[in-house]
Scaffold this motif. Structure first.
Motif, PDB file in Angstrom:
ATOM      1  N   ALA A 187      27.237  53.753  29.934  1.00 29.69           N
ATOM      2  CA  ALA A 187      26.563  54.129  31.177  1.00 29.69           C
ATOM      3  C   ALA A 187      25.814  52.939  31.778  1.00 29.69           C
ATOM      4  N   ALA A 188      25.183  52.134  30.926  1.00 32.54           N
ATOM      5  CA  ALA A 188      24.488  50.940  31.417  1.00 32.54           C
ATOM      6  C   ALA A 188      25.477  49.945  32.010  1.00 32.54           C
ATOM      7  N   LEU A 189      26.632  49.806  31.363  1.00 35.33           N
ATOM      8  CA  LEU A 189      27.697  48.966  31.913  1.00 35.33           C
ATOM      9  C   LEU A 189      28.120  49.469  33.283  1.00 35.33           C
ATOM     10  N   ASP A 190      28.272  50.786  33.419  1.00 36.04           N
ATOM     11  CA  ASP A 190      28.660  51.363  34.705  1.00 36.04           C
ATOM     12  C   ASP A 190      27.615  51.062  35.773  1.00 36.04           C
ATOM     13  N   ASP A 191      26.346  51.123  35.420  1.00 40.72           N
ATOM     14  CA  ASP A 191      25.289  50.771  36.370  1.00 40.72           C
ATOM     15  C   ASP A 191      25.427  49.320  36.824  1.00 40.72           C
ATOM     16  N   LEU A 192      25.793  48.442  35.902  1.00 37.23           N
ATOM     17  CA  LEU A 192      26.006  47.037  36.250  1.00 37.23           C
ATOM     18  C   LEU A 192      27.144  46.892  37.255  1.00 37.23           C
ATOM     19  N   VAL A 193      28.237  47.633  37.047  1.00 38.41           N
ATOM     20  CA  VAL A 193      29.353  47.598  38.000  1.00 38.41           C
ATOM     21  C   VAL A 193      28.881  48.071  39.366  1.00 38.41           C
ATOM     22  N   GLY A 194      28.132  49.176  39.403  1.00 40.30           N
ATOM     23  CA  GLY A 194      27.641  49.691  40.674  1.00 40.30           C
ATOM     24  C   GLY A 194      26.708  48.729  41.371  1.00 40.30           C
ATOM     25  N   GLU A 195      25.811  48.093  40.623  1.00 35.29           N
ATOM     26  CA  GLU A 195      24.877  47.138  41.225  1.00 35.29           C
ATOM     27  C   GLU A 195      25.609  45.918  41.769  1.00 35.29           C
ATOM     28  N   THR A 196      26.662  45.495  41.074  1.00 38.70           N
ATOM     29  CA  THR A 196      27.464  44.358  41.542  1.00 38.70           C
ATOM     30  C   THR A 196      28.140  44.680  42.872  1.00 38.70           C
ATOM     31  N   ILE A 197      28.762  45.859  42.966  1.00 39.59           N
ATOM     32  CA  ILE A 197      29.425  46.258  44.206  1.00 39.59           C
ATOM     33  C   ILE A 197      28.415  46.364  45.342  1.00 39.59           C
ATOM     34  N   GLN A 198      27.247  46.965  45.062  1.00 41.86           N
ATOM     35  CA  GLN A 198      26.238  47.107  46.117  1.00 41.86           C
ATOM     36  C   GLN A 198      25.717  45.748  46.561  1.00 41.86           C
ATOM     37  N   ALA A 199      25.545  44.827  45.618  1.00 41.70           N
ATOM     38  CA  ALA A 199      25.084  43.485  45.982  1.00 41.70           C
ATOM     39  C   ALA A 199      26.106  42.770  46.860  1.00 41.70           C
ATOM     40  N   LEU A 200      27.392  42.951  46.581  1.00 44.49           N
ATOM     41  CA  LEU A 200      28.428  42.368  47.441  1.00 44.49           C
ATOM     42  C   LEU A 200      28.318  42.915  48.852  1.00 44.49           C
ATOM     43  N   ARG A 201      28.062  44.226  48.988  1.00 45.53           N
ATOM     44  CA  ARG A 201      27.866  44.821  50.310  1.00 45.53           C
ATOM     45  C   ARG A 201      26.654  44.203  51.001  1.00 45.53           C
ATOM     46  N   ASP A 202      25.534  44.142  50.278  1.00 51.12           N
ATOM     47  CA  ASP A 202      24.284  43.668  50.874  1.00 51.12           C
ATOM     48  C   ASP A 202      24.363  42.205  51.278  1.00 51.12           C
ATOM     49  N   ALA A 203      25.173  41.429  50.569  1.00 52.52           N
ATOM     50  CA  ALA A 203      25.323  40.005  50.883  1.00 52.52           C
ATOM     51  C   ALA A 203      26.393  39.747  51.939  1.00 52.52           C
ATOM     52  N   GLY A 204      27.093  40.790  52.382  1.00 53.34           N
ATOM     53  CA  GLY A 204      28.153  40.618  53.364  1.00 53.34           C
ATOM     54  C   GLY A 204      29.428  40.027  52.789  1.00 53.34           C
ATOM     55  N   LEU A 205      29.609  40.121  51.469  1.00 51.53           N
ATOM     56  CA  LEU A 205      30.790  39.551  50.807  1.00 51.53           C
ATOM     57  C   LEU A 205      31.842  40.612  50.472  1.00 51.53           C
ATOM     58  N   TYR A 206      31.458  41.856  50.597  1.00 54.53           N
ATOM     59  CA  TYR A 206      32.269  42.976  50.114  1.00 54.53           C
ATOM     60  C   TYR A 206      33.666  43.019  50.728  1.00 54.53           C
ATOM     61  N   ASP A 207      33.774  42.784  52.039  1.00 50.52           N
ATOM     62  CA  ASP A 207      35.050  42.970  52.721  1.00 50.52           C
ATOM     63  C   ASP A 207      36.069  41.884  52.418  1.00 50.52           C
ATOM     64  N   ASN A 208      35.665  40.853  51.705  1.00 52.11           N
ATOM     65  CA  ASN A 208      36.599  39.786  51.357  1.00 52.11           C
ATOM     66  C   ASN A 208      36.498  39.488  49.863  1.00 52.11           C
ATOM     67  N   SER A 209      36.494  40.560  49.062  1.00 45.58           N
ATOM     68  CA  SER A 209      36.305  40.399  47.626  1.00 45.58           C
ATOM     69  C   SER A 209      37.409  41.099  46.835  1.00 45.58           C
ATOM     70  N   ILE A 210      37.774  40.486  45.741  1.00 48.91           N
ATOM     71  CA  ILE A 210      38.634  41.092  44.726  1.00 48.91           C
ATOM     72  C   ILE A 210      37.759  41.333  43.503  1.00 48.91           C
ATOM     73  N   VAL A 211      37.728  42.571  43.037  1.00 52.50           N
ATOM     74  CA  VAL A 211      36.953  42.917  41.842  1.00 52.50           C
ATOM     75  C   VAL A 211      37.924  43.357  40.754  1.00 52.50           C
ATOM     76  N   ILE A 212      37.860  42.713  39.620  1.00 52.43           N
ATOM     77  CA  ILE A 212      38.722  43.028  38.483  1.00 52.43           C
ATOM     78  C   ILE A 212      37.838  43.498  37.331  1.00 52.43           C
ATOM     79  N   PHE A 213      38.143  44.648  36.772  1.00 56.82           N
ATOM     80  CA  PHE A 213      37.403  45.175  35.630  1.00 56.82           C
ATOM     81  C   PHE A 213      38.352  45.285  34.448  1.00 56.82           C
ATOM     82  N   SER A 214      37.945  44.705  33.327  1.00 52.06           N
ATOM     83  CA  SER A 214      38.768  44.742  32.122  1.00 52.06           C
ATOM     84  C   SER A 214      37.855  44.842  30.909  1.00 52.06           C
TER      85      SER A 214
END
Length: 320
Positions: A275-302
């Motif tokens: 669950a803590a890992l999942d929170d990290l994924v969510g915070e990363t995605i939100q930070a990409l949005r807030d920084a204006g990087l989201y629309d030109n990003s590739i996110v890979i989870f493994s």
């Protein structure tokens, strides 16, 4: 192949949880996922290829195939589930069975046996490291104009400064250098293992390590908000690897497990780390949005390898 097929614009999430740990192989998405990939190819063939995407690679540690909500609805991973629903899941993907070998392979694009790190993990204060003559992914991306940052577990050697992440292609590093450390004391056998760049750091000591990763991810992504270069960020959290140390909030995310039963309590602690890992994924995605990087990003989870088959602390080999 059209060059645009190599650079996917807009947020593309690729989830690649190992179905088994032990060897590298070809991956094969399901037909539904393959249709979705074809949609991405067609949509991006019409785009301008001059804008290089930001690349965020999140590598969990000992993440089990069945320890995500989109495979097991009992597991609380809403952010990882969202990636699966809106991205592409690779369903026949294989890794090495242990931490160091998978990381060596990822960062060099070589089979582990060709990196010299394949017969086990690098132990604390090992006198070896990822061979210095091997080029690394962040070095190659830097040569192509990327800013490179890393958060989390290195585990590829630290016997001298030339082995550390900032000497192997990363512009910035915040994380741990050893195989496993305490989630609250950040140490391995009494030695501080959390580093900022090439120096040990005790700033915020006592914070759960995965929560610190969340803060680091937000700070490092927001720092790239007005930077012209594309970003490569390797996020390699310790979670959900042992030790099973969680906050009460993490522990309470899966209340159906009985904390008075030892095995269920351990399972609940393990899923608390998930669950803590999942929170990290969510915070990363939100930070990409807030920084204006989201629309030109590739996110890979493994994951670096499959989930642990041992009942930790008991020395047995049975599954949960």
């Amino acid at each position: 192949m059209n060059q645009c097929k190599l650079l996917l614009f807009g947020l593309l999430a690729v989830l690649i949880l190992p179905a088994s740990a032990g060897s590298f192989g070809q991956y094969g998405p399901t037909k539904r996922r393959r249709d979705r990939m074809d949609h991405w190819w067609r949509r991006n063939e019409r785009r301008n290829c001059s804008s290089r995407p930001h690349i965020i690679f999140i590598m969990a540690d000992d993440q089990g195939w069945n320890d995500v909500g989109f495979h097991n609805p009992l597991v609380d991973t809403p952010n990882i589930n969202w990636l699966a629903e809106n991205g592409i899941e690779l369903t026949d993907y294989h890794t090495a069975p242990v931490c160091s070998a998978s990381r060596a392979a990822l960062l060099t694009s070589r089979y582990p046996s060709r990196t010299g790190i394949h017969q086990g993990v690098l132990l604390p204060r090992s006198k070896t490291c990822l061979p210095l003559e091997l080029s690394t992914l962040p070095e190659m991306l830097k040569d192509n104009g990327y800013t490179t940052k890393m958060i989390g577990k290195w585990h590829l050697g630290s016997c001298n400064a030339s082995c550390l992440p900032t000497s192997r292609g990363f512009d910035e590093f915040r994380g741990s250098i050893d195989a496993t450390i305490g989630y609250f004391n950040w140490s391995q056998n009494g030695v501080m293992s959390r580093f900022v760049n090439d120096q040990p750091s005790t700033a915020n000591l006592g914070t759960h390590l995965t929560i610190q990763h969340q803060r680091d991810a937000r700070e490092m992504i927001m720092a790239h908000k007005d930077v012209d270069s594309p970003l490569f960020m390797f996020i390699s959290p310790l979670a959900p690897h042992a030790p099973l140390e969680v906050t009460r909030e993490m522990f309470d995310r899966h209340p159906f497990l009985d904390e008075t039963d030892e095995q269920q309590r351990q399972r609940r602690e393990s899923l608390g780390l998930v669950a803590a890992l999942d929170d990290l994924v969510g915070e990363t995605i939100q930070a990409l949005r807030d920084a204006g990087l989201y629309d030109n990003s590739i996110v890979i989870f493994s994951s670096d390898n499959g989930g642990s088959s041992a009942r930790l602390g008991h020395g047995s080999e049975d599954f949960w």
